[in-house]
Design an enzyme around this catalytic site. Structure first.
Site, PDB file in Angstrom:
ATOM      1  N   ASP A 128     -19.390  38.082 -11.112  1.00 23.01           N
ATOM      2  CA  ASP A 128     -20.242  37.626 -10.010  1.00 23.01           C
ATOM      3  C   ASP A 128     -20.502  38.863  -9.157  1.00 23.01           C
ATOM      4  O   ASP A 128     -19.610  39.336  -8.447  1.00 23.01           O
ATOM      5  CB  ASP A 128     -19.525  36.536  -9.198  1.00 23.01           C
TER       6      ASP A 128
ATOM      7  N   GLU B  43     -23.599  36.398 -13.627  1.00 27.45           N
ATOM      8  CA  GLU B  43     -24.415  35.380 -12.949  1.00 27.45           C
ATOM      9  C   GLU B  43     -25.918  35.646 -13.095  1.00 27.45           C
ATOM     10  O   GLU B  43     -26.704  34.724 -13.260  1.00 27.45           O
ATOM     11  CB  GLU B  43     -24.053  35.309 -11.455  1.00 27.45           C
TER      12      GLU B  43
ATOM     13  N   HIS C 162     -21.445  22.970  -0.377  1.00 26.15           N
ATOM     14  CA  HIS C 162     -20.640  23.456  -1.504  1.00 26.15           C
ATOM     15  C   HIS C 162     -19.309  22.733  -1.660  1.00 26.15           C
ATOM     16  O   HIS C 162     -18.679  22.818  -2.700  1.00 26.15           O
ATOM     17  CB  HIS C 162     -20.366  24.958  -1.363  1.00 26.15           C
TER      18      HIS C 162
ATOM     19  N   SER D 259     -17.124  32.750  -0.313  1.00 30.11           N
ATOM     20  CA  SER D 259     -16.719  33.555  -1.477  1.00 30.11           C
ATOM     21  C   SER D 259     -15.258  33.450  -1.887  1.00 30.11           C
ATOM     22  O   SER D 259     -14.450  32.782  -1.247  1.00 30.11           O
ATOM     23  CB  SER D 259     -17.070  35.029  -1.263  1.00 30.11           C
TER      24      SER D 259
ATOM     25  N   ARG E  69     -11.312  22.628  -2.625  1.00 32.14           N
ATOM     26  CA  ARG E  69     -12.767  22.583  -2.849  1.00 32.14           C
ATOM     27  C   ARG E  69     -13.091  21.334  -3.650  1.00 32.14           C
ATOM     28  O   ARG E  69     -12.914  21.298  -4.863  1.00 32.14           O
ATOM     29  CB  ARG E  69     -13.155  23.840  -3.634  1.00 32.14           C
TER      30      ARG E  69
ATOM     31  N   ILE F 178     -22.344  39.449  -6.524  1.00 29.79           N
ATOM     32  CA  ILE F 178     -22.073  39.121  -5.112  1.00 29.79           C
ATOM     33  C   ILE F 178     -21.743  37.642  -5.069  1.00 29.79           C
ATOM     34  O   ILE F 178     -22.602  36.804  -5.349  1.00 29.79           O
ATOM     35  CB  ILE F 178     -23.279  39.382  -4.176  1.00 29.79           C
ATOM     36  N   ASP F 179     -20.522  37.339  -4.772  1.00 30.76           N
ATOM     37  CA  ASP F 179     -20.128  35.952  -4.578  1.00 30.76           C
ATOM     38  C   ASP F 179     -20.149  35.711  -3.078  1.00 30.76           C
ATOM     39  O   ASP F 179     -19.614  36.524  -2.314  1.00 30.76           O
ATOM     40  CB  ASP F 179     -18.729  35.738  -5.162  1.00 30.76           C
TER      41      ASP F 179
ATOM     42  N   ASP G  99     -27.580  41.960  -5.527  1.00 28.37           N
ATOM     43  CA  ASP G  99     -27.062  41.207  -6.681  1.00 28.37           C
ATOM     44  C   ASP G  99     -27.395  41.899  -7.997  1.00 28.37           C
ATOM     45  O   ASP G  99     -26.528  42.153  -8.821  1.00 28.37           O
ATOM     46  CB  ASP G  99     -27.781  39.839  -6.751  1.00 28.37           C
TER      47      ASP G  99
ATOM     48  N   LYS H 186     -11.611  33.765  -0.104  1.00 24.21           N
ATOM     49  CA  LYS H 186     -10.661  32.690   0.229  1.00 24.21           C
ATOM     50  C   LYS H 186      -9.412  32.779  -0.660  1.00 24.21           C
ATOM     51  O   LYS H 186      -8.294  32.594  -0.201  1.00 24.21           O
ATOM     52  CB  LYS H 186     -11.309  31.315   0.038  1.00 24.21           C
TER      53      LYS H 186
ATOM     54  N   THR I 270     -23.283  34.814  -1.389  1.00 26.27           N
ATOM     55  CA  THR I 270     -24.529  35.497  -1.005  1.00 26.27           C
ATOM     56  C   THR I 270     -24.872  35.209   0.466  1.00 26.27           C
ATOM     57  O   THR I 270     -25.372  36.078   1.171  1.00 26.27           O
ATOM     58  CB  THR I 270     -25.683  35.033  -1.910  1.00 26.27           C
TER      59      THR I 270
ATOM     60  N   ASP J  24     -17.273  32.206 -10.513  1.00 25.17           N
ATOM     61  CA  ASP J  24     -16.926  31.881  -9.127  1.00 25.17           C
ATOM     62  C   ASP J  24     -15.425  31.652  -8.930  1.00 25.17           C
ATOM     63  O   ASP J  24     -14.970  31.492  -7.792  1.00 25.17           O
ATOM     64  CB  ASP J  24     -17.677  30.620  -8.668  1.00 25.17           C
TER      65      ASP J  24
END
Ligand SMILES: Nc1ncnc2c1ncn2[C@@H]1O[C@H](COP(=O)(O)OS(=O)(=O)O)[C@@H](OP(=O)(O)O)[C@H]1O
Ligand SMILES: [Mg+2]
Ligand SMILES: [Mg+2]
Ligand SMILES: [Mg+2]
Length: 351
Positions: free
Chosen positions: A143, A71, A235, A259, A276, A145-146, A48, A262, A148, A289
């Site tokens: 981001d 982030e 989430h 992540s 979501r 690393i989205d 990250d 999608k 993680t 995100d």
């Protein structure tokens, strides 16, 4: 005349490509070899920070006055006791920054052999991500690393970078090192970068050889639609998704992945609906995100809104504020999905 944001796109893709090489290398060196004990989160922490250092170093060189909403920040890294972590980050970031120039890279961005940065420069680069966002002016969201958790399980994760001007996403780039280039060959070549520029469409590039192809959501018969949803039950409300699926008459099981991969999958027609809904209504979604994915969906022929049908607002600050839920689908399907979401919400409220 060159197209608007063409330099920004070139820089963003170059930065994301280097960050993807870095995260893949951390995974291969630290996670896959199982040199770490189960549950150890340090590889994702190292990856990250280093990915944010690399992307911000490149952005700061190419666009010195652009603020960045990233982030991560370097506060913990500056503490006593973080020396081992700092050393790893310097080593990995410099490995990525000094790699030979590749397709589309320009030496003027301070890349290539001999372009090592010092620890201080890299920590400052990470902290360039401290912008607070807002409605006026131009800024990047990052981001590093989205997903993680996806990174740690060897599943999907993404490096996500977007350019936001006056609250409007103008450029979005999503690097997916573990995503198959062609979804009908899941065991084939992996590693794609998706990019979209407002008004100019969307495309996919392979990470390995920079082959380009346009990206758009194909028309799908209702029976072929399925939901793209989070892996983490914390989430998103996955049981709500199940109700929406039933209302829409969807028979295919959902595709769960971590992540913004999608959004990338929806954009190229692997799936049909991104949904979501919050588990915790107090949680505020972060702009990094969703910014890249939102533009990718729009440029691929889709619509993305909150659960009331309102556009997402990337000009509030570091978060999407009180936005409730996210619904994305191809233009001709979105209204139907929204209707089903609202029906399911009314049914929930009546309980
Ligand atoms: N409570 C809650 N509700 C909603 N979202 C949350 C929540 N907590 C965290 N996050 C953010 O989810 C990001 C990962 O989203 P995903 O859709 O990939 O989720 S998951 O990986 O499938 O769990 C993840 O991004 P990364 O931290 O970059 O991985 C978080 O920013
Ligand atoms: Mg994220
Ligand atoms: Mg992240
Ligand atoms: Mg995180």
């Amino acid at each position: 005349m060159s197209l608007q944001y063409s330099t920004e796109k070139q820089v963003a893709i170059a930065a994301v490509r280097r960050a993807c090489a870095l995260t893949s290398s951390v995974f291969n060196k630290l996670v896959k070899t199982e040199t770490l004990t189960k549950g150890d989160k340090s590889p994702v922490t190292i990856a990250d920070y280093s990915a944010q250092a690399v992307v911000n170093t490149i952005l700061s060189k190419a666009f010195p006055s652009d603020p960045i909403v990233g982030e991560e920040d370097a506060a913990d890294l500056r503490q006593d006791g973080a020396e081992t972590l700092r050393n790893r980050i310097v080593e990995l970031s410099n490995e990525a920054l000094t790699a030979d120039l590749g397709v589309g890279d320009l030496a003027e961005w301070g890349l290539g052999p001999g372009k090592e940065r010092t620890l201080e420069q890299l920590l400052d680069a990470i902290d360039r991500g401290n912008d607070q966002g807002g409605p006026i002016g131009r800024r990047w969201s990052l981001d590093p690393i989205d997903g993680t958790k996806g990174f740690l399980r060897g599943g999907q994760y993404a490096v996500c970078l977007a350019l936001i001007v006056d609250g409007d996403v103008k450029l979005g780039v999503i690097g997916c090192p573990n995503l198959p280039v062609n979804s009908i060959e899941p065991e084939g070549l992996k590693g794609c970068i998706f990019s979209a520029v407002k008004g100019q469409g969307a495309e996919q590039i392979t990470i390995s050889d920079a082959k380009r192809s346009p990206v758009f959501i194909p028309p799908l018969e209702p029976r072929m639609l399925n939901l793209l949803e989070s892996m983490e039950a914390a989430h998103a409300d996955l049981s709500f998704n199940q109700q929406v699926s039933e209302l829409l008459g969807i028979t295919r099981p959902p595709t769960r992945m971590d992540s913004q991969a999608k959004y990338a999958c929806l954009a190229r027609g692997d799936g049909g609906v991104y949904l979501r809904m919050p588990i915790n209504p107090e949680y505020q979604e972060k702009i990094w995100d969703h910014a890249s994915g939102a533009l990718l969906i729009q440029e691929a022929g889709g619509v993305i809104t909150n659960s009331l049908g309102k556009p997402l607002d990337f000009g509030i600050g570091r978060t999407l504020g009180k936005n409730y839920g996210i619904v994305a689908a191809r233009k001709d399907v979105h209204a139907q999905v929204l209707e089903a979401v609202q029906k399911a919400r009314s049914a929930q409220a009546a309980l």
